[in-house]
Structures are given as C-alpha cells and as structure tokens.
Enzyme design. Structure first.
Site, PDB file in Angstrom:
ATOM      1  N   ARG B 329       0.746  -1.210   0.047  1.00 31.72           N
ATOM      2  CA  ARG B 329       0.072   0.053  -0.051  1.00 31.72           C
ATOM      3  C   ARG B 329       0.896   1.227  -0.254  1.00 31.72           C
ATOM      4  O   ARG B 329       0.377   2.213  -0.475  1.00 31.72           O
ATOM      5  CB  ARG B 329      -0.973  -0.024   1.108  1.00 31.72           C
ATOM      6  CG  ARG B 329      -1.828   0.966   0.956  1.00 31.72           C
ATOM      7  CD  ARG B 329      -3.220   1.022   2.115  1.00 31.72           C
ATOM      8  NE  ARG B 329      -4.274   0.145   1.577  1.00 31.72           N
ATOM      9  CZ  ARG B 329      -5.397   0.585   1.002  1.00 31.72           C
ATOM     10  NH1 ARG B 329      -5.585   1.639   0.681  1.00 31.72           N
ATOM     11  NH2 ARG B 329      -6.305  -0.266   0.590  1.00 31.72           N
ATOM     12  N   GLU B 732      -9.458   6.471   7.281  1.00 27.16           N
ATOM     13  CA  GLU B 732      -8.096   6.530   7.120  1.00 27.16           C
ATOM     14  C   GLU B 732      -7.603   7.816   6.386  1.00 27.16           C
ATOM     15  O   GLU B 732      -6.592   8.476   6.810  1.00 27.16           O
ATOM     16  CB  GLU B 732      -7.441   5.400   6.505  1.00 27.16           C
ATOM     17  CG  GLU B 732      -7.465   4.211   7.034  1.00 27.16           C
ATOM     18  CD  GLU B 732      -7.209   2.731   6.261  1.00 27.16           C
ATOM     19  OE1 GLU B 732      -8.119   2.604   5.347  1.00 27.16           O
ATOM     20  OE2 GLU B 732      -6.205   2.214   6.410  1.00 27.16           O
TER      21      GLU B 732
END
Ligand SMILES: Cc1cc2nc3c(=O)[nH]c(=O)nc-3n(C[C@@H](O)[C@@H](O)[C@H](O)COP(=O)(O)OP(=O)(O)OC[C@H]3O[C@@H](n4cnc5c(N)ncnc54)[C@H](O)[C@@H]3O)c2cc1C
Ligand code: FES
Ligand code: FES
Lengths: 487, 783
Positions: B329, B732
């Site tokens: 990621r 997030e």
C-alpha cells in the site's frame, strides 16, 4: 490513633480498616466497589482516563479537584469526598450539563477516555461559574489524552456546558459539614501484618513517626511513589502520608521571602510563586497537568532528587534555602547542596523536607525559566534551564544558572556563570558563556533527547535569555502568557 | 406477544424519521460513554472463579532460549497454572497470514525483546503480574538486527517484495533536464488506543469457548483460537461489543491475547482474562512501520516530474504480520495526487529483531505519500518555486495523465478543484506573502505555511476481503435487531449502519438495535479496516433489510390486493393503496400470515481486481480526496513549534453522517500530525523499546491542536460509484492531512537560509530534528 480510613464515596460514607497501604483508588473503585466507569489507560498518571474528582476541606469550603485515581492510594482519601463519573447524573437520571454537553458536541468516539474528560470538565465546572477562557480549558484538559477526536469537540463541550441548565439543586450540599465531622487530630494507622499506612495530623507527630519507623516511605502526592507501585510493583511496607498534616501545605510571605511548606502542591504555589517570578509560575504550569499539580508537592519534587525534576533548577537559580527537619530538630542548606549525586541526597534517616525558603527577587533581577520537551503539556523536561541575572549599569553583577536534564543532578552552570559575571551584558559575552556551558555539562542521550541537542539547546537558551532581557519587543515564546514572562 | 397491534401513532405525523441517512446522528453509545455505563471488556462482570493471566516476556532481542526455569513462577502466591509452548494442543502460532512465523510463545528462538515466553494464571491480576517476573531464562545471544541499516545488510525479507512499474523510469530520469536524489527516513507510530489489548475467555461445553476480544477482526481471532486449541472453528465464538480505540492496532494484534486467554480457560476450566499493563502492551504489540525511502527524480525546469524511482525499505519486525500488504500500500500511494510519466517503485519488507509491525490507519499509504511529498518539496526547492505550484503542475488530469503506477485509471479525480477551493478558502496566497514578510524581518520565531493534498485508494487490496455480511430480524413489535460483521471502535460504524437500516425501513433509529459483533451471527467476516466498515457492512445490512422489505411488499400486494407501486414506506408507516398503517402493524399482519421477518444480507465490492505479480489491475473501487493547509511558528533557538492554524477541506462523498465524519477528519488529522511531529519510538542498543508508555511516548494533547482549526466537508460531495448512499470512506484518509504540518514546519525552517535549500526534515519532526535542520541551514549560510 485511629484505625480506619473514613471518607465519602459520592454521598455514602466508607470506612476501611486493614486496607493495603498502597491500594490505588482506581483498583479500589473498579475491583472492590465494582464501579467500572473510571478507566485505566496507563496506570502512571499520564492519560487521565482514571480521572476522578476529590473534594477536600480547605478551611470550611470544599474544594473539588481532578486527580488521577491510578496513582493515588485509597487511604489518602481520608477526610475527603471522592466523586466518579457514576455520580454526576441527576437523581431523575438526567445527564449533568458536562455530560449533556459532551453528547451534544459529539465529544466521544470510542468513549474510553470520556469518563476521565467528563470528570476533568466537572472539576472545571465546579470551580468556576462562568465559561473559562480557551487557554484555561486547554490547561484543564491537558492531562487527558484522547486518541480519537482530536479534542475539538471536547473543547466545544467545555464551553457548551455553561450554556445548559445547571443541576436543579446542589446534591452535595452539606458535604463540608460531613467532611468537617471526619476531621480529627488523631494519627491514622491502618493496615495489618506489619504493612501500615500512617497519616499524622501534626508535624510533631510526623517527626516522631519517622523516628519510630526509620524505614518508612514518606508519601505526599504519590506522583512519583504511585508509579513505583503500579509500574515496578514495589512493596512498601510502611507508608507515612503527609497530606493530613496541619499547616504542611501553607505558603507564607515572610517579608523578604516566601516560606513554602513541603506539602504545598503545585496548584497551591503557582499563584504566589508566579507573582514573584512569573517565569517560575509558567514553569509550574508546565509541570504535569492539573491532575498531577493538584496533588504533587514541592517537597516531593525536591526530595525525589530527580535530575529532571523541574522545581529544583528554578529554586537553585533563585537562591532558595531548604529546611529539613527530624525529631532531633531542623537544619537548612542552600538547596543545591541537597543534591549530591544521582539517587543521592543529603537527607538523613528520620529527616523530612519541611519547607523551602524562596527569597524575593532583588531589584533588577531578571529571572527566566525554560522547559524543553517534545510536547508542551504534561511532558518531562529534556532540558530545564533557569537563569537569574542582575545587570547593573550594563554589567552582569550576579548570575545564577541551573539546569535540569543536563547532569546526574539538578546542577549549576558555574563555568557559564563565571563567563558572565563582571562582563558587559552583550552578545559577545553571551556567546562566550554559551561555549563555557560545554565545560559545565556532558549530558546523556536518551529517548527524550540526544546529548548533542541538549548541549545545543542549553546554549541557545542563554541566547534567548539575552534577547528577552535586551529586546523587550522580540517575540520569543510559543506558549504561555507572554505578558507574564516578560514582566 | 401482543395479540392486539399497538398503535404506532407517535410516528404517524413525523415527516422524517429520526436517524435518517445524511443526518448528524449522535454516536449510539454517546450517553453511555459520558456516564461510564458503556461496557468495555474489562468492565464485564467477571464469572466466578475467573483467573487473571499475565505474560512473561523475553529480555533479549535475538537469542536461543537455552532454558526457562518457571519453578518460582509456579510457586508464587495465587498461581494456578503456567503455560508454555509445550502446552499448546494445536499450532503454536498466531500469525495472520498463515505463514507460521509468529509463535504464541517462543520456545527455542527469541526474535524480539518483549516476545512472550509463557503465560501465568493466578487468582488476581496483581499476583499473575508479580509471578510473571519470577521466571529465570537462560539465553544464548545472537547478533540482533535492530536498525534498517543492518537489516539491509542482512537482506532478509518477511514477505516477497513488490514492484510497480510504468514506463522506463531510469531512462526518463536520465533524459530529464534536471534530476536529484535523496533518502527520507519516516518514523513509526504506536497506536495508543486508550483501551489496551484485552481478552476474556469463558470455557463452554465440550470443546467450546466464548472469547470476548477487543479486536477489529473477530473471524480471525476465531480461527487463530481454533488452531491454537486444535478445535474446529464452530467451537469458538468471538464477541466484541466495542473497543476503546483500535486504529489498526487490533486488526491482528488481538490474536495473541485472545489465544492465550482461551488456552488458559480450556486448560483450567475457568474463565480467564488477560489484560497487559500499558507498558507491556506497547512492548508486545506491533506498530506503524518506519521506512527509509530512497528516491531519484527527473524533472524539467518548470518542475514537471518526468520520471521517478522509489525504494521503500520498511522495518517489519521479526515476522510478516501484515507487512506484505502494508508495504504494497505504500507503493500504491507513492503517487499521492500526482501523475508520473514514468515510475518504478519497489518495496523491501525487511526483517528486524524488533516487534512485528502491523496495520495502522492508512496501512503504509501514509508513508507512500510522505515520500511523494518529499519529492515534490525537493523539486520545488530545486526550481525555486512554492511547493504548492509544483503540486498543481503534477496533478493527475489532462490528456493522457490519469494512469497510476499500478495501471488503474483515475476516474474520479477532484484534487485540482478541491485544492483550488481550499487555497481560496484559506487565503493561502495572501497569508503566504505575509509570512514571507514576517520572516524577512529575521526574528527568532519563524512562520511557515504549506498546503498538501491527499488521495487515498479505497478497498482492501486483497480482493477477497471486500465482502461483508449482515443479519436483520424484524420483531412483531416493529423493532429491529441488526447485526453485521463490522466492529465498533469509536468510528460510529454501528450508528451509520443502523441509519442505513432505519432509512431502508423508514423507521426511527430508536427502533433499530445494533448488537455486539459476534462470529455466531455473521460468519467469515473481514477485519473492520481499510476504511471499509460502512461501505461494506452498510451495503450488506441494506441488502438484508431490502430482502425483508421486499417480502413485506409482496405480502402487502397479496393481502391488500393493491399494485406494488401503491405501497410506499413513509416515516414509521406504510401507505398501502389509500390507507396508511404503522410499520409495526404491517409487520404483525405479515407475521400472522407466516412471512419470514429475518434475513441475512451480503455485499461484495464490484469491479476490483489485482494481479500482484504483474503489478497491474484495479485494486481500488474509488479514491477519497482531501487537502489541508497548515500554518506554524517555529522557535529557531530551540526547534519547538506551534500549529497556529489549519484549514481542511475533505471529501466524504454524500456523507452518511456529517457529524461523525467530521470527527473522523479532525481526529485523523491530529493523529497524523502527531505521527509526523512529536510521536517518536526509541529503542535502546539492547533492542528494548524505551518509549512504551504515555510518559515517554507523546501523542498530541489538547493544547497541541491548531489554535485555529477550520474543518469543512466538501459540499455536495457525491461518490461517483454506487457506494452506500453515495458516501465515501473516511476512516483513514484524513490521517494524511497531517502532512501539511510537517511541510509548514519545513517552510519555516527553510526561511533561515532564505528558502534556497530543502530542509529535508525526517519525520517525526521533534524539536530536536527541527533544531538540527535549522543549525544545518545556519551553517550553510555565512553568518
Ligand atoms: C503524569 C506525571 C507528570 C509529571 N510531570 C512532571 C513534570 O513535568 N516536572 C516534574 O518536575 N515532575 C513531574 N512529575 C513528577 C512530579 O509530579 C513529582 O516529582 C512530584 O513533585 C513529587 O511530589 P509528590 O508529592 O507526588 O511526591 P511523592 O511521590 O509522594 O514522593 C516522592 C519522593 O519524595 C519523598 N517525599 C515526599 N514528600 C517528602 C517530604 N516532605 N520530605 C521528604 N521526602 C519526601 C518520597 O518519599 C519519595 O521518595 C510528573 C509525574 C507524573 C505522574
Ligand atoms: S490511568 Fe492513565 S492517568 Fe491514570
Ligand atoms: S474517544 Fe477514543 S480516546 Fe477519546
């Protein structure tokens, strides 16, 4: 001699005998009373999740103060009232304005920090009839960590609570009388099997107890001792608590000095000390947070002897005198002489810190205190720098410089002082003193700061002192009340 | 059961249900949070005879365990049972990826200081904790790998690295008019959830066990417990009503505590609870990965990036945990909002003898973006422009400029408009000019300003996790029982999903009860992570409710003989032809006619796919965007700083609950700011973490929030994809808004050398780091 602890839990009386001398208020609430609203987030006084409010008699009024239940021993509640998050609702179930405001403002997410915040805000609410200023709110909440909200809605709630209808009646009316009735001049002794919690009511009784139990551990605010218990699981067999001693938290103006009794808390001294030395006051504001300042004592801060305690450098720079006492009598010394080495102080068996004499600043004295940390609130100093200089006709007539965090003890910077005294107060002199500092200190590297940073910042703070004393318009402070510090 | 339908009259007049979607509904537990009545696992009344469990930890970062003498532990007061690896009936492993690299108890090889060696169960927690200190371990030390430098030399990866490649970056850089290279070290972060790790296990009949676990991932805990106990999954129930914060720290890290509690419970037949002290929690559990990122960039004289190469080396700790997907990621976000004409980005998930790092809000994405923003900053200093100009120059958008390094086309780009909007709202240019003027006066306090964007990809990159289930029961009094696979950690997931169900049935949210997440009601769930909670579970719950609603409609058509268009769910009532009846009446009538009033629901995210080996696919369903502008003041004598003002504009689509989303944005920003400024993890030379409690590890406090803090959700936001009510994930992305503070500090520091040199401050920008950067710039400048 009394053999049980007496206090109020909400409006209910509790009497405890045979209580473990170091049982914390938090464990007592959660395990014995099964009141689980109060949370444990760290067990070291740093997160505020365990905040409860303790009411204590001050003269004949009850003062409500936020404290950390995790590091306070339950027996120290003697003569007090303790209120937890469970006590705030109205009898009809309605939320207290503090609680309602938190709901209205979306002040909770995971909710784990919330009871602690509610109690800190309740203490604020009890202590003031009108909405406090922004910085007062920040100060009141500095000891409560929230990892979810980012604080904005909680701060909003601290304003909003004053807009809501207050509680219908004072549910704690009559508490002063009830607490007064618990007050006596007896020495308290609870415990069993050689493990005692002793709480004298007079200085004389205190001295005698220490003579009788030479291995006893003195406990004042327990903001150090509490952690030995919760973190290191130290067993303390005999504990002598100073919090009940009559007059042991007095701060008296003796004309040319302040006589500060050892049991005076940070909250007690911030006003009078700050009035004499504004920067010392600001330094005290930066010690711990409200919960710690409400119980932590100046005597404990000194006696603990830590190289990173904040009051010793300030007291050294201000030329304070320490008074020790035992059943044999008193002795006093310049405070810097008390700190012999790491973990070693000039305190004999049976002796205790009775008071500190803080002289008033001589005319023309510039006093500055700087505390360097990663976080402004509730953080331990990487470096604490305190300066007292007197400039006479452009020449440094007197200089007392003391640092915390730079050596094994709070220590004077004698080389730097020498480089200044008798010299003209100008940048060249200051730069020489900055260099001289490296002869005074070889600091350590640890998680708070590296040796290199400590030595650099220590020197730069001398420059800051110079700037602040020579250029009254210079902007040099990020936090605190600039008017105060430049006074 | 009432045989006479109760009147639902109180709802009849309402024009809108309470708790509809898009409303500012308060958190479902708010009133319980403020009174202390919300029950966390440690608050559950303990079953009689409950044992308290504590862990004994290794003192060495890397060693062979020669012997472990537990006799003093066994005979310590109150001790009932001591458990080591030898007592594990199943597999001695709690690793989430099935890689068998994370023993529950180390028995031979010790791989980090603080690794659990055994557990002790006693009558009280105090006794268990004391006893745990009594073990005598004999170690044969091995050379530990404690730094990334050493890890590079050792070159052991915990997971196969990944590379993303588009075009020929090397050639593009070589051909570019200008080029530069550097390295940024990015610190890790402790979650510091306020409620620490905890599990309580209650033994059941046969091989059954019920585990109350503070976990984001009950299904995984269920499987781990089953493997450790050597029982089938159907013997283990895992329940979690709420967590006191998690932030990724309870995605896999709860496994160890739950498995230990369950093991003790089954071994002793007594309920068992394990709650480590904060210090032990911080020592035992993984954190956000610290990274060192090497970058090379080629650009033109305007500052347009022609080619870029990144190498993301990460401290993964001793085991894989989620380090593979986390470092992946990071690569997925090395572009942030920027188009790279040619790019190569590789990961290096390195093994170290430190705790195994794990998920943390953003999951590697933040580190990817921080690296991207450093490159932007470097280019800006190189060409002598405001970094904001360089950002704009390099945004996705325009002819042929919409392909990511992983070959997904950015279809929903709003970064240029959003940034322009924020720039205007916050008066960026005027304030920047004023700040330059202020700094030109040369005072000791310098100011800085920066505006940084965020683009964050939404979906688990492991495609199979993008599924969710829900269970809805409608009772004959018209109330609803809602259960889904998502967990509540403070983000307000329960209330958001309840809003969806209330909206679907058009009933007041007070009629919808969300019950504790449990593996017994909704199976095979994914972690509540990757910001996906509301997207996935909202859709699944909507699906369940819609199934029941469909049955009710079919029933009404038949029962009242009206066409289905004439059946309308109005607030708390249903219009059937010409009559309106309360929702509850319809339900009761349907029940009498034997209509099924319970349903499961299911959802899987469409469109997404990912081929890791090829580095191509469409891993993300959509992107969330945001931007923040920060202004700071830095003390150039001490390196201390203060955040004066922050303006945020964040895109949450058509928010399910703007009040809660705002809370996520504000909280995420502060957490991101903390990560990049004051939060510092510090290991000593023996491999011991020394910042393991709030006394030494400083997260932002109340007074650290910006003095002026303007937070706006993008007006008229709407997800172009068919997400739940067109909302966007919010958990997030806001964390990365905190980058603005790092860059504002950098801007202030740069003023010391007239903004000619990039200060290259490696986060966390502690006062020490900031002063070091200042002193370095001062040294460059002839005094
Ligand atoms: C969260 C937190 C934050 C803190 N932040 C700071 C900070 O910013 N700056 C700082 O300086 N400190 C800080 N401290 C520590 C500080 O609170 C203590 O040093 C405090 O001053 C000690 O006082 P006390 O009354 O609590 O002492 P106690 O903990 O009760 O005792 C400390 C020591 O002093 C001895 N002692 C106490 N009273 C006497 C006496 N009258 N005579 C002789 N010996 C005595 C005790 O036996 C013990 O050895 C912090 C503590 C906590 C928990
Ligand atoms: S539990 Fe953290 S301050 Fe008491
Ligand atoms: S609401 Fe979760 S820590 Fe404050």
């Amino acid at each position: 001699m009394r053999d049980r602890v007496r206090f109020l839990l909400g409006n209910e009386t509790r009497e405890l005998a045979e209580v473990d001398p170091t049982l914390t208020v938090l464990d007592w609430l959660r395990l014995d009373e099964r009141k689980t609203g109060t949370k444990e987030g760290c067990a070291e006084g740093d997160c505020g999740a365990c905040t409860v409010v303790v009411g204590r008699l001050d003269g004949d009024v009850v003062r409500y103060e936020a404290v950390n239940a995790c590091i306070r021993f339950v027996a120290t509640l003697d003569g007090c009232q303790v209120l937890t998050v469970e006590h705030l609702r109205e009898p009809d179930g309605a939320l207290h304005p503090v609680q309602q405001a938190m709901v209205d403002c979306h002040g909770s997410q995971c909710g784990f920090c919330t009871p602690g915040f509610v109690m800190s805000m309740f203490a604020l609410y009890q202590g003031s009839d009108e909405a406090p200023s922004g910085s007062q709110v920040d100060d009141a909440l500095a000891g409560n960590l929230c990892r979810c909200t980012g604080y904005t809605p909680i701060v909003a709630a601290a304003g909003r609570m004053y807009e809501l209808q207050g509680p219908a009646a004072d549910r704690f009316a009559g508490v002063a009388e009830r607490l007064a009735a618990l007050r006596d001049g007896e020495t308290l002794r609870v415990g069993a099997a050689g493990r005692w919690f002793l709480a004298p009511a007079t200085v004389e009784a205190f001295a005698e107890l220490l003579a009788e139990y030479p291995n006893a551990r003195i406990v004042s605010g327990a903001t150090d001792v509490g952690l030995w218990v919760t973190k290191f699981q130290r067993v303390l067999d005999v504990v002598v608590y100073t919090g009940r001693i009559q007059g042991f938290r007095d701060v008296r103006d003796t004309g040319d000095a302040l006589k500060i009794s050892a049991g005076a808390t940070y909250t007690d001294i911030i006003g009078p000390v700050g009035a004499l030395y504004p920067d010392f006051g600001e330094l005290i504001r930066r010690i711990g947070a409200v919960q710690v300042r409400n119980v932590g004592t100046i005597g404990g801060n000194i006696a603990n002897g830590s190289p990173i305690g904040d009051t010793p450098p300030a007291l050294i720079a201000a030329g304070a005198t320490l008074v020790l006492r035992s059943s044999e009598g008193r002795r006093s010394m310049p405070i810097e002489d008390f700190f012999i080495d790491y973990g070693k102080q000039d305190r004999r068996a049976g002796e205790f810190v009775e008071s500190v004499i803080l002289p008033k600043p001589a005319p023309g004295t510039r006093f500055r205190a700087y505390k360097i940390t990663k976080r402004f609130d509730q953080d331990i100093s990487a470096v604490c720098a305190c300066f007292s200089v007197r400039i006479d006709g452009g020449v440094v007539a007197e200089a007392r410089i003391a640092f915390g965090g730079m050596a094994a003890t709070p220590k004077r910077a004698t080389h730097a002082e020498k480089a200044l005294i008798g010299e003209s107060w100008d940048e060249a002199t200051v730069r020489r003193a900055m260099v001289a500092l490296s002869q005074d200190f070889t600091p350590l590297t640890d998680w708070r700061a590296s040796a290199a940073y400590r030595i650099t910042v220590a020197a730069n703070l001398l420059m800051k002192l110079y700037v602040e004393t020579t250029d009254p318009d210079a902007d040099t402070r990020l936090v605190g009340d600039r008017r105060l510090v430049h006074a | 059961m009432p045989d006479v339908p109760e009147s639902g009259s109180e709802g009849i007049i309402a024009e809108r249900i309470s708790g509809a979607v898009h409303s500012d509904r308060r958190h479902d537990s708010a009133h319980k949070h403020v009174t202390g009545e919300a029950v966390y696992i440690d608050d559950i009344r303990e079953p009689a005879g409950l044992l308290h469990v504590y862990l004994g930890l290794s003192d060495r970062p890397h060693a062979k365990l020669v012997s472990l003498d537990l006799s003093k532990v066994e005979t310590a007061p109150g001790v009932v049972r001591v458990i080591t690896a030898a007592d594990v009936p199943g597999v001695n492993d709690v690793s989430c990826m099935g890689r068998h690299d994370e023993p529950l108890f180390a028995d031979d090889l010790i791989e980090y200081a603080g690794q659990p060696l055994f557990a002790v169960a006693a009558e009280t927690r105090e006794q268990a904790r004391r006893a745990a200190r009594q073990a005598v371990a004999v170690y044969e030390d091995r050379e530990p790998v404690l730094t990334l430098d050493k890890a590079r030399d050792a070159a052991i990866v915990v997971f196969p690295p990944m590379t993303l490649r588009r075009g020929d970056a090397e050639a593009a850089i070589a051909e570019a008019p200008r080029r530069l290279e550097g390295r940024i070290a990015i610190g890790g972060q402790d979650h510091f959830y306020l409620e620490g790790q905890i599990a309580m296990a209650i033994p059941g009949e046969d091989d059954e066990v019920l585990v109350h676990s503070s976990t984001q991932h009950p299904s995984e805990v269920q499987h781990i417990v089953a493997h450790v106990l050597h029982v089938p999954a159907n013997a283990v129930s895992v329940e979690v009503r709420r967590m006191g914060g998690a932030f990724g720290g309870k995605e896999t890290q709860a496994n160890l505590f739950a498995a230990t509690a369950a093991l003790v419970a089954k071994k002793t037949g007594r309920a068992a609870k394990l709650r480590p002290d904060r210090d032990d929690d911080m020592v035992i559990t993984g954190k956000r990965h610290d990274f060192e990122v090497d970058y090379r960039v080629g650009f033109d004289d305007d500052g347009v990036i022609k080619g870029v190469e990144f190498l993301f080396a990460a401290r993964c700790g001793f085991a894989a945990d989620l380090s593979g997907p986390v470092t992946d990621r990071a690569l997925f976000h090395c572009d942030n909002t920027y188009f790279y004409e040619a790019v190569t980005a590789s990961s290096l998930p390195l093994k170290t003898n430190t705790v195994s790092n794990t998920a943390f809000r953003g999951f590697g994405g933040p580190q990817g973006m921080v690296a991207a923003e450093r490159v932007i900053e470097e280019v800006a200093y190189a060409v002598g422009k405001d970094p904001l100009e360089i950002r704009k120059l390099n945004f996705y958008g325009g002819e042929g400029r919409d392909l990511t390094p992983y070959h997904q086309t950015v279809e929903d780009n709003i970064a240029p408009e959003l940034v322009a909007d924020l720039e205007a709202r916050c008066d960026y240019q005027v304030r920047r000019a004023a700040i330059r003027e202020h700094n030109a006066k040369g005072g000791w306090l310098r100011k800085g300003i920066a505006l940084t964007p965020v683009k964050f990809g939404i979906s688990f990159t492991a495609t199979q996790y993008n599924q969710a289930g829900a269970l809805v029961h409608v009772y004959t009094d018209g109330t609803v029982h809602l259960n889904h696979g998502g967990t509540e950690m403070g983000q307000g997931l329960y209330v958001k999903v309840a809003q969806v169900v209330a909206e679907e049935f058009q009933i007041d949210i007070e009629k919808v009860r969300v019950t504790a997440t449990t593996t017994g009601k909704v199976p095979n769930t994914s972690a509540t992570a990757a910001s996906s909670g509301a997207d996935l579970n909202g859709k699944a719950a909507q699906n369940a409710a819609a199934t029941i609603k469909e049955r009710l409609i079919a029933f009404a058509v038949e029962n009242w003989g009206v066409p289905r268009e004439q059946i309308v769910f109005l607030p708390n009532r249903v219009r059937i032809g010409n009559q309106e009846i309360p929702f509850g009446d319809l339900v009761r009538t349907a029940y009498m006619a034997r209509v099924q009033l319970s349903s499961t629901g299911f959802y899987k995210t469409p469109e997404i796919h990912w081929d890791r080996a090829a580095g191509r696919g469409k891993p993300f369903y959509y992107f969330s965007y945001g931007a923040a502008a920060a202004e700071v003041t830095v003390d150039t004598l001490t390196g201390e700083y203060r955040v004066d003002r922050v303006d945020i504009l964040h895109d949450v689509g058509h928010s399910l609950n703007p009040a809660l989303d705002r809370g996520q944005v504000e909280g995420g920003f502060i957490q991101g700011m903390g990560w990049l400024t004051m939060e510092e993890l510090w290991w000593d030379l023996r491999g011991h973490l020394r910042t393991h409690a709030p006394s030494t590890y400083k997260i932002p406090a109340c007074g650290d929030r910006p003095r002026i803090f303007n937070v706006d959700l993008l007006e008229n936001g709407r997800n172009r994809k068919d997400t739940i009510y067109r909302s966007k994930a919010v958990g997030e992305p806001p964390l990365m808004l905190g980058m603005s503070v790092l860059h504002a500090i950098s801007d202030a520091v740069a003023s010391v050398a007239g903004h000619t040199v990039c200060p290259r401050i490696d986060p966390p920008a502690t006062p020490e780091k900031v002063l070091a950067a200042i002193e370095a710039l001062r040294a460059l400048k002839p005094a």
